[in-house]
Design a protein around this motif. Structure first.
Motif, PDB file in Angstrom:
ATOM      1  N   ILE A   1      90.786  53.929  53.986  1.00 45.59           N
ATOM      2  CA  ILE A   1      91.221  52.774  53.186  1.00 45.59           C
ATOM      3  C   ILE A   1      90.216  51.649  53.411  1.00 45.59           C
ATOM      4  O   ILE A   1      90.071  51.146  54.527  1.00 45.59           O
ATOM      5  N   LEU A   2      89.521  51.250  52.354  1.00 42.42           N
ATOM      6  CA  LEU A   2      88.498  50.223  52.433  1.00 42.42           C
ATOM      7  C   LEU A   2      88.946  48.969  51.682  1.00 42.42           C
ATOM      8  O   LEU A   2      89.712  49.043  50.723  1.00 42.42           O
ATOM      9  N   GLY A   3      88.468  47.811  52.120  1.00 44.64           N
ATOM     10  CA  GLY A   3      88.792  46.556  51.445  1.00 44.64           C
ATOM     11  C   GLY A   3      88.053  45.405  52.070  1.00 44.64           C
ATOM     12  O   GLY A   3      87.484  45.521  53.161  1.00 44.64           O
ATOM     13  N   GLU A   4      88.051  44.297  51.376  1.00 43.10           N
ATOM     14  CA  GLU A   4      87.395  43.094  51.871  1.00 43.10           C
ATOM     15  C   GLU A   4      88.265  42.431  52.946  1.00 43.10           C
ATOM     16  O   GLU A   4      89.443  42.752  53.090  1.00 43.10           O
ATOM     17  N   PRO A   5      87.703  41.489  53.715  1.00 41.52           N
ATOM     18  CA  PRO A   5      88.514  40.793  54.728  1.00 41.52           C
ATOM     19  C   PRO A   5      89.740  40.124  54.096  1.00 41.52           C
ATOM     20  O   PRO A   5      89.634  39.445  53.077  1.00 41.52           O
TER      21      PRO A   5
ATOM     22  N   LEU B   1      82.956  60.796  57.695  1.00 44.83           N
ATOM     23  CA  LEU B   1      84.223  61.347  58.172  1.00 44.83           C
ATOM     24  C   LEU B   1      84.539  62.601  57.375  1.00 44.83           C
ATOM     25  O   LEU B   1      84.824  62.545  56.170  1.00 44.83           O
ATOM     26  N   ASN B   2      84.474  63.747  58.033  1.00 42.12           N
ATOM     27  CA  ASN B   2      84.612  65.026  57.359  1.00 42.12           C
ATOM     28  C   ASN B   2      85.953  65.153  56.630  1.00 42.12           C
ATOM     29  O   ASN B   2      87.000  64.772  57.140  1.00 42.12           O
ATOM     30  N   GLY B   3      85.879  65.724  55.431  1.00 45.67           N
ATOM     31  CA  GLY B   3      87.087  66.061  54.687  1.00 45.67           C
ATOM     32  C   GLY B   3      87.930  64.881  54.254  1.00 45.67           C
ATOM     33  O   GLY B   3      89.128  65.037  54.006  1.00 45.67           O
ATOM     34  N   SER B   4      87.333  63.703  54.116  1.00 41.94           N
ATOM     35  CA  SER B   4      88.137  62.513  53.833  1.00 41.94           C
ATOM     36  C   SER B   4      87.966  62.045  52.393  1.00 41.94           C
ATOM     37  O   SER B   4      86.863  62.040  51.832  1.00 41.94           O
ATOM     38  N   ALA B   5      89.088  61.639  51.810  1.00 43.41           N
ATOM     39  CA  ALA B   5      89.079  60.921  50.540  1.00 43.41           C
ATOM     40  C   ALA B   5      89.015  59.430  50.849  1.00 43.41           C
ATOM     41  O   ALA B   5      89.343  58.997  51.958  1.00 43.41           O
ATOM     42  N   VAL B   6      88.612  58.635  49.871  1.00 42.80           N
ATOM     43  CA  VAL B   6      88.431  57.191  50.089  1.00 42.80           C
ATOM     44  C   VAL B   6      89.084  56.419  48.948  1.00 42.80           C
ATOM     45  O   VAL B   6      88.926  56.783  47.775  1.00 42.80           O
ATOM     46  N   ILE B   7      89.826  55.366  49.295  1.00 46.13           N
ATOM     47  CA  ILE B   7      90.322  54.425  48.299  1.00 46.13           C
ATOM     48  C   ILE B   7      89.848  53.027  48.674  1.00 46.13           C
ATOM     49  O   ILE B   7      89.600  52.737  49.847  1.00 46.13           O
ATOM     50  N   GLN B   8      89.687  52.161  47.675  1.00 46.62           N
ATOM     51  CA  GLN B   8      89.259  50.781  47.888  1.00 46.62           C
ATOM     52  C   GLN B   8      90.304  49.841  47.301  1.00 46.62           C
ATOM     53  O   GLN B   8      90.737  50.019  46.147  1.00 46.62           O
ATOM     54  N   LEU B   9      90.710  48.840  48.081  1.00 46.29           N
ATOM     55  CA  LEU B   9      91.705  47.885  47.623  1.00 46.29           C
ATOM     56  C   LEU B   9      91.103  46.969  46.555  1.00 46.29           C
ATOM     57  O   LEU B   9      89.936  46.583  46.642  1.00 46.29           O
ATOM     58  N   LEU B  10      91.915  46.617  45.565  1.00 46.43           N
ATOM     59  CA  LEU B  10      91.477  45.772  44.458  1.00 46.43           C
ATOM     60  C   LEU B  10      91.919  44.330  44.692  1.00 46.43           C
ATOM     61  O   LEU B  10      92.918  44.091  45.372  1.00 46.43           O
ATOM     62  N   PRO B  11      91.190  43.360  44.137  1.00 51.56           N
ATOM     63  CA  PRO B  11      91.599  41.946  44.289  1.00 51.56           C
ATOM     64  C   PRO B  11      92.965  41.714  43.641  1.00 51.56           C
ATOM     65  O   PRO B  11      93.361  42.399  42.697  1.00 51.56           O
ATOM     66  N   LEU B  12      93.675  40.723  44.160  1.00 57.16           N
ATOM     67  CA  LEU B  12      94.948  40.330  43.569  1.00 57.16           C
ATOM     68  C   LEU B  12      94.713  39.744  42.182  1.00 57.16           C
ATOM     69  O   LEU B  12      93.754  38.999  41.963  1.00 57.16           O
TER      70      LEU B  12
ATOM     71  N   PRO C   1     101.879  42.423  46.113  1.00 53.23           N
ATOM     72  CA  PRO C   1     101.316  43.558  45.374  1.00 53.23           C
ATOM     73  C   PRO C   1      99.933  43.929  45.907  1.00 53.23           C
ATOM     74  O   PRO C   1      99.090  43.064  46.119  1.00 53.23           O
ATOM     75  N   VAL C   2      99.733  45.208  46.142  1.00 56.30           N
ATOM     76  CA  VAL C   2      98.431  45.717  46.575  1.00 56.30           C
ATOM     77  C   VAL C   2      98.117  46.948  45.735  1.00 56.30           C
ATOM     78  O   VAL C   2      98.908  47.891  45.681  1.00 56.30           O
ATOM     79  N   ALA C   3      96.988  46.908  45.068  1.00 58.81           N
ATOM     80  CA  ALA C   3      96.566  48.036  44.235  1.00 58.81           C
ATOM     81  C   ALA C   3      95.224  48.547  44.732  1.00 58.81           C
ATOM     82  O   ALA C   3      94.480  47.838  45.414  1.00 58.81           O
ATOM     83  N   TRP C   4      94.921  49.787  44.397  1.00 59.06           N
ATOM     84  CA  TRP C   4      93.672  50.387  44.842  1.00 59.06           C
ATOM     85  C   TRP C   4      93.168  51.387  43.797  1.00 59.06           C
ATOM     86  O   TRP C   4      93.910  51.836  42.920  1.00 59.06           O
ATOM     87  N   ALA C   5      91.896  51.694  43.923  1.00 56.20           N
ATOM     88  CA  ALA C   5      91.252  52.701  43.090  1.00 56.20           C
ATOM     89  C   ALA C   5      90.490  53.654  43.998  1.00 56.20           C
ATOM     90  O   ALA C   5      90.333  53.398  45.197  1.00 56.20           O
ATOM     91  N   ALA C   6      90.018  54.744  43.424  1.00 57.43           N
ATOM     92  CA  ALA C   6      89.217  55.680  44.205  1.00 57.43           C
ATOM     93  C   ALA C   6      87.949  54.991  44.688  1.00 57.43           C
ATOM     94  O   ALA C   6      87.366  54.150  43.997  1.00 57.43           O
ATOM     95  N   GLY C   7      87.527  55.333  45.907  1.00 61.77           N
ATOM     96  CA  GLY C   7      86.314  54.752  46.459  1.00 61.77           C
ATOM     97  C   GLY C   7      85.067  55.215  45.735  1.00 61.77           C
ATOM     98  O   GLY C   7      85.070  56.233  45.023  1.00 61.77           O
ATOM     99  N   ASP C   8      84.006  54.464  45.923  1.00 67.83           N
ATOM    100  CA  ASP C   8      82.725  54.846  45.310  1.00 67.83           C
ATOM    101  C   ASP C   8      82.313  56.239  45.767  1.00 67.83           C
ATOM    102  O   ASP C   8      82.564  56.645  46.910  1.00 67.83           O
TER     103      ASP C   8
END
Length: 476
Positions: free
Chosen positions: A149-153, A293-304, A85-92
């Motif tokens: 798509i952003l997330g921790e290592p 990055l022009n015109g880009s939306a951002v999401i951040q992955l959430l911890p399991l 399972p991988v979930a995400w929310a909108a980036g900051d």
């Protein structure tokens, strides 16, 4: 020549890592059939060459990309027993374009937006989702179809990228752009982006080095001459680029890289970019830097979630009621806590490592496993912090992955594999500044300079012995 080079590389590796005669012979013989097929294809192409059809090539590329990443998902066991399972929310907000700017930009494009505005959420919070929704989020909810798509290592960025690519391939209609994944680690941002992308396409799909048809060549002619199919597909917008590993570029190059992406791929060009969160934030907020990055939306992955991780470990061990699943009871009590093992198993990467190491596979003989029992991970005397557990898992992974008791036993032993990986890792660190990309034809650079000469001497010696035997036989 490439097949002969592959045969030579196989012999070099066999010598370098002390493979047995039978293994070396098997490796060499397995290269002969591809060598003949390559020669036959080359000969046929010389005899009867036909102009390439760009539309047909695009569909062939889609088929190749699908097969490539279906195979990669199988190797990574993405779907075994099921995708993590991988979930995400909108980036900051400070990492993404303002939502009203994105929607306005998409509506202002000639010909209208790429998707249906009725499906767009009212704000960036509507980008939240999980698992297979990534394809729908990208295709229908991101107004510009440009996504970071952003997330921790170890959070699952690369695997999520694979799932997105597979979804886009399934959704794709004939003639639409083909998603292609590019590893940014091998890009020098001072090199023109599309030239580098074309090089990557030619390396992975050599047929794209064919000259483009004259009808499309006129628009793609460069200073170096006529365009080939790789450059044509890029210039025509028939490739949807998916850039993995922005954070693997040198930090000093991050701002330059974003600027080059904006210049080469204007806001109307869909794309995907992955990065660790901290390096991306630093690139956008560095003093004196005003690029994003022009015109880009951002999401951040959430911890399991702890429950998700526990269910996955038990299911991979045969199900919650299987005897092997009880091996995880003590570890599961630490999930979601700040203990060393709780932190180490808070990411998909950590779960992938421990399940490979500690969950016995079918056909495994009775006896000690590569690592005795997962309870040892709870021993804070031996593993006082997350780093200690991570080091242990990486050390134990190779013996587990190369265990001989498998339905398809690996060709190399765990010891040979470890020595090979150590040799290649040192080369990449010392000679490639940590760049993880290495083509097989660069193996001669990664081995001691004396080795190629020894291989050549062996080949010449064997060839000379064969000739002597033939001459002796002819004299009889």
């Amino acid at each position: 020549m490439l097949s002969l080079g592959g045969l030579s590389a196989a012999l070099v590796l066999a010598w370098r890592f002390d493979l047995g005669a039978a293994q070396t012979a098997a490796t060499a013989l397995s290269a002969l059939a591809p060598a003949y097929l390559a020669w036959a294809a080359f000969h046929a192409d010389r005899v009867e060459a036909e102009p390439a059809d760009a539309d047909k090539v695009l569909e062939q590329l889609a088929v190749a990309i699908r097969a490539q990443w279906d195979n990669e998902a199988e190797v990574r066991r993405v779907n075994d027993p099921y995708p993590l399972p991988v979930a995400w929310a909108a980036g900051d907000g400070d990492l993404a374009e303002d939502w009203s700017l994105l929607t306005g930009l998409a509506r202002s494009w000639p010909g209208g937006p790429p998707g249906d505005p009725a499906l767009w959420p009212t704000d960036a919070a509507g980008l939240a989702g999980q698992d297979a929704e990534i394809g729908l989020v990208f295709s229908e909810r991101v107004p510009t179809r440009r996504l970071v798509i952003l997330g921790e290592p170890g959070a699952g960025k690369s695997v999520l990228m694979i799932r997105l690519l597979q979804d886009l391939i399934e959704r794709r209609a004939n003639g639409e752009p083909v998603p292609v994944l590019f590893s940014l680690a091998s890009w020098d941002p001072h090199q023109p982006l599309k030239s580098w992308m074309a090089d990557q396409l030619r390396r992975t799909h050599p047929g794209l080095a064919t000259a483009a048809p004259l009808a499309v060549n006129l628009a793609d002619t460069t200073e170096a001459g006529s365009s080939d199919l790789a450059l044509h597909l890029l210039n025509a917008g028939r490739v949807l680029p998916m850039f993995d590993g922005f954070d693997e570029l040198p930090p000093s190059q991050h701002a330059t890289a974003l600027d080059m992406l904006n210049r080469a791929l204007p806001a109307r060009q869909p794309l995907v970019l992955t990065s660790r969160t901290a390096p991306y934030r630093t690139a956008l907020t560095r003093p004196g830097t005003n690029v994003r990055l022009n015109g880009s939306a951002v999401i951040q992955l959430l911890p399991l979630k702890a429950e998700q991780a526990a269910n996955y470990l038990r299911r991979d061990a045969g199900g919650p009621h299987a005897p092997a699943a009880r091996r995880w009871n003590r570890v599961i009590t630490h999930l979601g806590t700040s203990s060393p093992v709780g932190q180490a198993l808070a990411t998909p990467l950590g779960l992938f490592l421990v399940r490979t190491i500690y969950n016995p596979r079918p056909d495994s003989p009775p006896g000690p496993l590569p690592a005795s029992h997962p309870d040892e991970l709870c021993d804070t005397a031996n593993y006082p912090d997350r780093t200690a557990i991570s080091i242990h898992l990486f050390h134990a992974f190779i013996p587990a992955a190369y265990a001989p008791q498998q339905p398809y036993p690996p060709r190399w032993s765990a010891d040979h594999a470890r020595r090979a990986f150590v040799c290649l890792a040192r080369f990449l660190q010392d000679r490639r500044a940590g760049n993880p990309d290495l083509a097989w034809w660069e193996l001669r650079i990664a081995t001691p300079q004396l080795v190629p000469y020894l291989v050549a001497a062996c080949v010449i010696r064997v060839h000379g012995r064969d000739n002597a035997w033939v001459r002796a036989r002819n004299r009889r």
